[in-house]
Design a protein around this motif. Structure first.
Motif, short mmCIF file in Angstrom:
data_model
loop_
_atom_site.label_atom_id
_atom_site.label_comp_id
_atom_site.label_asym_id
_atom_site.label_seq_id
_atom_site.Cartn_x
_atom_site.Cartn_y
_atom_site.Cartn_z
N ARG A 93 0.82 -1.21 0.00
CA ARG A 93 0.00 0.00 0.00
C ARG A 93 0.85 1.26 0.00
N HIS A 94 2.16 1.10 0.17
CA HIS A 94 3.05 2.26 0.34
C HIS A 94 4.27 2.17 -0.58
N ILE A 95 4.05 1.86 -1.84
CA ILE A 95 5.17 1.73 -2.76
C ILE A 95 5.13 2.79 -3.85
N GLY A 96 4.58 3.95 -3.51
CA GLY A 96 4.52 5.03 -4.49
C GLY A 96 5.88 5.41 -5.01
N TYR A 97 6.90 5.40 -4.13
CA TYR A 97 8.26 5.76 -4.56
C TYR A 97 8.76 4.81 -5.64
N ALA A 98 8.48 3.50 -5.47
CA ALA A 98 8.93 2.50 -6.45
C ALA A 98 8.17 2.62 -7.76
N LEU A 99 6.88 2.92 -7.67
CA LEU A 99 6.08 3.07 -8.89
C LEU A 99 6.55 4.29 -9.68
N LEU A 100 6.88 5.37 -8.99
CA LEU A 100 7.38 6.57 -9.67
C LEU A 100 8.69 6.28 -10.40
N MET A 101 9.62 5.67 -9.69
CA MET A 101 10.91 5.37 -10.31
C MET A 101 10.80 4.29 -11.37
N GLY A 102 9.85 3.38 -11.18
CA GLY A 102 9.68 2.32 -12.14
C GLY A 102 9.01 2.77 -13.42
N ASP A 103 8.27 3.88 -13.35
CA ASP A 103 7.53 4.35 -14.52
C ASP A 103 8.16 5.58 -15.16
N ARG A 104 8.49 6.60 -14.36
CA ARG A 104 8.97 7.88 -14.90
C ARG A 104 10.11 8.44 -14.05
N PRO A 105 11.24 7.72 -13.96
CA PRO A 105 12.32 8.19 -13.07
C PRO A 105 12.85 9.57 -13.44
N GLN A 106 12.89 9.87 -14.71
CA GLN A 106 13.47 11.15 -15.12
C GLN A 106 12.64 12.34 -14.66
N THR A 107 11.37 12.11 -14.35
CA THR A 107 10.49 13.19 -13.88
C THR A 107 10.88 13.68 -12.49
N LEU A 108 11.64 12.88 -11.76
CA LEU A 108 12.00 13.24 -10.39
C LEU A 108 13.20 14.19 -10.35
N THR A 109 13.25 15.11 -11.29
CA THR A 109 14.37 16.05 -11.41
C THR A 109 14.59 16.85 -10.14
N GLY A 110 13.52 17.14 -9.41
CA GLY A 110 13.66 17.93 -8.18
C GLY A 110 14.59 17.30 -7.17
N LEU A 111 14.77 15.99 -7.22
CA LEU A 111 15.67 15.32 -6.27
C LEU A 111 17.13 15.71 -6.50
N THR A 112 17.46 16.17 -7.69
CA THR A 112 18.84 16.60 -7.96
C THR A 112 19.04 18.09 -7.70
N GLY A 164 14.57 17.88 -0.37
CA GLY A 164 13.62 17.04 -1.10
C GLY A 164 14.14 15.64 -1.29
N LEU A 165 15.43 15.52 -1.60
CA LEU A 165 16.06 14.21 -1.74
C LEU A 165 16.00 13.45 -0.42
N ALA A 166 16.31 14.13 0.68
CA ALA A 166 16.31 13.50 1.99
C ALA A 166 14.93 12.97 2.35
N ALA A 167 13.89 13.78 2.14
CA ALA A 167 12.54 13.34 2.47
C ALA A 167 12.14 12.12 1.65
N PHE A 168 12.51 12.12 0.38
CA PHE A 168 12.17 11.01 -0.51
C PHE A 168 12.88 9.73 -0.06
N MET A 169 14.13 9.85 0.36
CA MET A 169 14.93 8.67 0.68
C MET A 169 14.58 8.06 2.04
N ILE A 170 14.18 8.88 3.01
CA ILE A 170 13.92 8.29 4.34
C ILE A 170 12.54 7.66 4.42
N ASP A 171 11.69 7.86 3.40
CA ASP A 171 10.34 7.29 3.43
C ASP A 171 10.26 6.04 2.59
N HIS A 172 11.23 5.15 2.75
CA HIS A 172 11.26 3.91 1.97
C HIS A 172 10.05 3.03 2.28
#
Length: 404
Positions: free
Chosen positions: A254-273, A278-286
């Motif tokens: 029920r909580h795999i949104g991060y994997a679905l995003l990277m699995g479908d449109r990884p390049q869209t996550l430009t804000g992480l760079t 933003g990168l920290a928040a994304f990474m600690i919510d595995h």
């Protein structure tokens, strides 16, 4: 911002040579990181009193403040550069790896594979206990030579510029690396993606690989895995341990949104760079359990990971600008995460209680016909080597005891 401020390794030649490697971030990059943290534009606070909506504002603000004022990347660099690091070219790509040989003559060679959002940082705490066991409660018979590679697109390994670097290809590269280092007999261990990669290594049955260890066992019956993934109810005919594992996996799915995003449109996550926070928040919510453990640590409760542990890893991603290249592994992957793969060589399983699911022994025995070790640990979660290095080191010793 430089990708790698100062990275000492001879130019790539495409040969099998091993090139010594050291790393030092520039003062300018570290100053830029601090400036970006301090300039963060914060969102509104969550509208609930818990973490149901994700990373809580107060928690990420505390972590950011610690990052900007107390975290010392230079100490991390010293620890990385204190052990032998190398670059070698495999299948057209430069791989970074640590290679720490034990002082004990009969040490057993072991490759340890990390996952996402991990890196070589995850394994730093277990280097001493495994390579120098006599200084950490063990004997010479417990010694290992360690090989700790960075996956393609992660940390100091090259970022692929073409498609195709999935777990199967990474496994083939790792099976090439160990003989290249002169090892005729070795083992492999991993968690998260690393668990999937070492099973793929095993499926190729190279003559030198005598067995694997996993703390995220791929043992879920395929039909059950499919049902849980699409949200069907947990079957009622499972044993107690099996039901607990299925409940855990049902909740995780029920909580795999991060994997679905990277699995479908990884390049869209430009804000992480562009935003370190933003990168920290994304990474600690595995996953919710890991996040809650990390959040407790940030908020002052001693846990398996400290705020500095977490920031060591995030800072490596930031300085090497690998948020997107690492995420592409989800896009490349074509194998199921948790379902049975058909491994036939010896396998050791360590089942930590706060893993995404605690693998039942009944499933492990069916998935691995040569199960040589199974143990349920009293404490620890998804990042087992990082969170509970003592337990993890003991499990590695026990898992390979009959295979050395």
């Amino acid at each position: 911002m430089n990708e790698v401020a100062e990275q000492k390794a001879a130019p790539a030649t495409g040969s099998a040579e091993l090139r010594p490697f050291t790393y030092k971030a520039s003062d300018a990059d570290l100053a830029d990181l601090r400036r970006r943290i301090e300039a963060t534009r914060w969102p509104d606070a969550e509208t609930v009193k818990d973490s149901k909506q994700g990373v809580q504002l107060a928690t990420i603000q505390k972590l950011a403040q610690h990052w900007a004022t107390k975290h010392d990347w230079r100490k991390v660099e010293e620890r990385i550069n204190a052990v032998p690091n190398f670059i070698t070219n495999i299948d057209g790509l430069d791989f970074h790896f640590m290679h720490i040989r034990s002082k004990h003559e009969n040490a057993f060679p072991l490759l340890i594979a990390h996952g996402w959002p991990g890196s070589i940082i995850e394994q730093m705490k277990i280097i001493g206990p495994l390579t120098d066991p006599t200084a950490h409660g063990g004997t010479e018979a417990d010694a290992f030579h360690l090989v700790i590679p960075s996956m393609p697109g992660y940390g100091f390994s090259a970022r692929p510029t073409t498609t195709g670097w999935d777990p199967v290809r990474i496994a083939a590269a790792y099976n090439t690396l160990m003989p290249r280092l002169g090892y005729k007999k070795w083992g492999a261990a991993g968690g998260d993606w690393g668990a999937i990669v070492v099973e793929q290594m095993a499926l190729k049955t190279p003559p030198g690989l005598v067995g694997i260890h996993t703390n995220m066992a791929n043992v879920v019956p395929p039909d059950l895995d499919k049902k849980l993934f699409i949200g069907e109810p947990v079957p009622s005919d499972l044993t107690g341990d099996e039901k607990k594992a299925a409940d855990q996996l049902h909740e995780f799915y029920r909580h795999i949104g991060y994997a679905l995003l990277m699995g479908d449109r990884p390049q869209t996550l430009t804000g992480l760079t562009d935003s370190p926070v933003g990168l920290a928040a994304f990474m600690i919510d595995h996953d919710p359990v890991s996040y809650d453990m990390i959040a407790r640590s940030i908020n002052g409760t001693p846990e398996g990971l400290t705020p500095d542990d977490v920031l060591d890893n995030i800072t490596l991603f930031w300085l090497t600008n690998t948020a997107i290249s690492a995420g592409r592994l989800y896009w490349e992957n074509k194998v199921p995460f948790f379902a049975v793969k058909g491994v036939t060589i010896p396998v050791a399983v360590s089942a930590f209680p706060d893993e995404l699911f605690q693998a039942p022994k009944s499933w492990a025995e069916k998935a691995y016909p040569k199960l040589v070790h199974y143990n349920r640990l009293p404490k620890g979660g998804h990042f087992a080597a990082w969170e509970q290095p003592k337990y993890y080191s003991e499990e590695i010793r026990a898992g390979f005891k009959t295979l050395r």
